[in-house]
Scaffold this active site. Structure first.
Site, short mmCIF file in Angstrom:
data_model
loop_
_atom_site.label_atom_id
_atom_site.label_comp_id
_atom_site.label_asym_id
_atom_site.label_seq_id
_atom_site.Cartn_x
_atom_site.Cartn_y
_atom_site.Cartn_z
N MET A 26 -3.58 -1.63 2.55
CA MET A 26 -3.66 -2.57 3.67
C MET A 26 -4.10 -1.83 4.94
SD MET A 26 -0.77 -5.43 3.03
CE MET A 26 0.61 -4.56 3.70
N GLY A 27 -4.69 -0.65 4.76
CA GLY A 27 -5.22 0.09 5.91
C GLY A 27 -4.15 0.86 6.66
N LEU A 29 -4.29 4.03 7.40
CA LEU A 29 -4.13 5.06 6.38
C LEU A 29 -3.48 6.32 6.93
CD1 LEU A 29 -7.62 4.64 4.66
CD2 LEU A 29 -5.47 3.48 4.15
N HIS A 33 -1.58 7.63 1.74
CA HIS A 33 -2.74 6.94 1.14
C HIS A 33 -3.78 7.95 0.67
CE1 HIS A 33 -1.35 3.74 4.09
NE2 HIS A 33 -1.41 3.06 2.96
N LYS A 146 6.49 5.04 -3.72
CA LYS A 146 7.24 4.61 -2.54
C LYS A 146 7.60 3.13 -2.70
CE LYS A 146 8.12 4.12 2.03
NZ LYS A 146 7.57 2.84 2.34
N LEU A 181 6.36 8.69 4.19
CA LEU A 181 5.31 8.19 5.07
C LEU A 181 5.11 6.69 4.81
CD1 LEU A 181 2.57 10.97 5.14
CD2 LEU A 181 4.69 10.77 6.44
N SER A 182 4.91 5.96 5.90
CA SER A 182 4.70 4.52 5.80
C SER A 182 4.02 4.06 7.08
CB SER A 182 6.06 3.81 5.68
OG SER A 182 5.93 2.45 6.02
N ARG A 184 4.64 1.49 8.57
CA ARG A 184 5.65 0.88 9.44
C ARG A 184 6.43 1.93 10.23
NH1 ARG A 184 5.74 -3.27 5.07
NH2 ARG A 184 5.03 -5.19 6.06
O1 PAF Z 1 1.17 -1.55 -1.20
C1 PAF Z 1 0.34 -2.16 -0.49
O2 PAF Z 1 -0.23 -1.62 0.47
C2 PAF Z 1 0.02 -3.61 -0.81
O3 PAF Z 1 1.15 -4.28 -1.27
C3 PAF Z 1 -1.16 -3.77 -1.77
C4 PAF Z 1 -0.85 -3.19 -3.14
C5 PAF Z 1 -2.40 -3.11 -1.20
C6 PAF Z 1 -1.46 -5.27 -1.98
O4 PAF Z 1 -1.76 -5.90 -0.78
#
Ligand code: PAF
Length: 282
Positions: A26-27, A29, A33, A146, A181-182, A184
């Site tokens: 979901m970006g 990053l 990621h 995670k 890491l997140s 959020r």
């Molecule tokens: O884990 C995530 O970032 C989201 O749930 C995903 C897998 C990209 C689906 O939107």
């Protein structure tokens, strides 16, 4: 790196690729990621990433509108990782008409833990992941541990729908102090960021108690209760701290505990306005 938003353009670009490795995101990053991109590279070629903030998986009172969107910085990072195609559809591209067909995960896996506290979340995740997989048609797709329950649900979904993709799990990447890491984490104030490390500290304490000796289901409940109280007394609002079997995320019976069933402890808790989740395999 090619940036593609339209599904047909993506199909044209990927025609003939049968070893692609896919990382949906979901970006916003971060290193977590990027570690998924590196793992993807070990399992397939080329690497395809997607960025799409999926409205379907956010509840009405959740952070869809304020979810951090940092597209340009994300593109730069993906370019450095050697990603071949970034699929970045708009909502109109991915959901040109209302997405009325949805994937509902089974209740015993989808309505517990995260599913209990975020109704509709896994339906939204499964629906978008199925659609993304159908657009990209990768050989493998990488998901982080995670989001432990998400990883399990997606793996089961692909299995039951016979989707020809291998789901590769990736280890959680942590900050130096241990915080997972997140995206959020960016919501946390300086004081909250310092406190946030308590979540993994607590999971480690739970892990130690369980490894400490012969444990019964009653003792598991007691450990969970103590951990919840500990977080609450520090000002957190925990949703759950739960010790479950790794294979199905259900509670272990006495005989399963006696036969050394593999366990995982999962937690979700709010610190101020920010909801954090983490887990630790035991
Ligand atoms: O884990 C995530 O970032 C989201 O749930 C995903 C897998 C990209 C689906 O939107």
């Amino acid at each position: 790196m090619k940036i593609i938003s339209n599904i047909q353009d993506l199909r044209d670009q990927l025609r003939g690729q049968n070893r692609a490795a896919f990382v949906p995101t979901m970006g916003n990053l971060h290193e977590g990621h990027l570690s998924l991109m590196r793992l993807a590279k070990q399992h397939g070629d080329p690497v395809i990433a997607s960025i799409f903030v999926n409205r379907l998986q956010f509840g009405p009172n959740e952070d869809f509108d304020k979810y951090p969107r940092t597209f340009e910085a994300d593109v730069e990072k993906l370019e450095k990782e050697g990603v071949y195609v970034l699929f970045a559809p708009t909502e109109k591209d991915l959901y040109p008409e209302p997405q009325e067909y949805r994937v509902e995960p089974p209740h015993d896996l989808g309505a517990i833990l995260e599913g209990e506290f975020r109704p509709g979340f896994f339906q939204g995740v499964c629906t978008v992941v199925l659609k993304l997989l159908s657009c990209v048609q990768p050989k493998v797709a990488v998901f982080g541990k995670k989001d432990y329950q998400q990883l399990m649900i997606i793996r089961q979904m692909c299995h039951q729908f016979a989707i020809p993709v291998d789901i590769i799990p990736a280890e959680t990447i942590r900050a130096e102090d241990g915080l997972a890491l997140s995206s959020r984490n960016g919501y946390l104030s300086t004081e909250e960021r310092a406190e946030a490390v308590q979540l993994i500290q607590l999971l480690k304490q739970v892990q130690e108690k369980i490894l400490g000796g012969n444990i019964s289901p009653e003792e598991i409940l007691k450990i969970e209760r103590e951990a919840l109280n500990q977080l609450t007394s520090r000002g957190w609002k925990p949703d759950y701290i739960s010790i479950r079997k790794r294979k199905d995320l259900l509670s272990a019976t006495d005989s399963e505990l006696q036969s050394n069933e593999k366990l995982v402890v999962l937690a979700a808790a709010k610190l101020g306005k920010t909801r954090l989740i983490d887990n630790l395999e035991i």
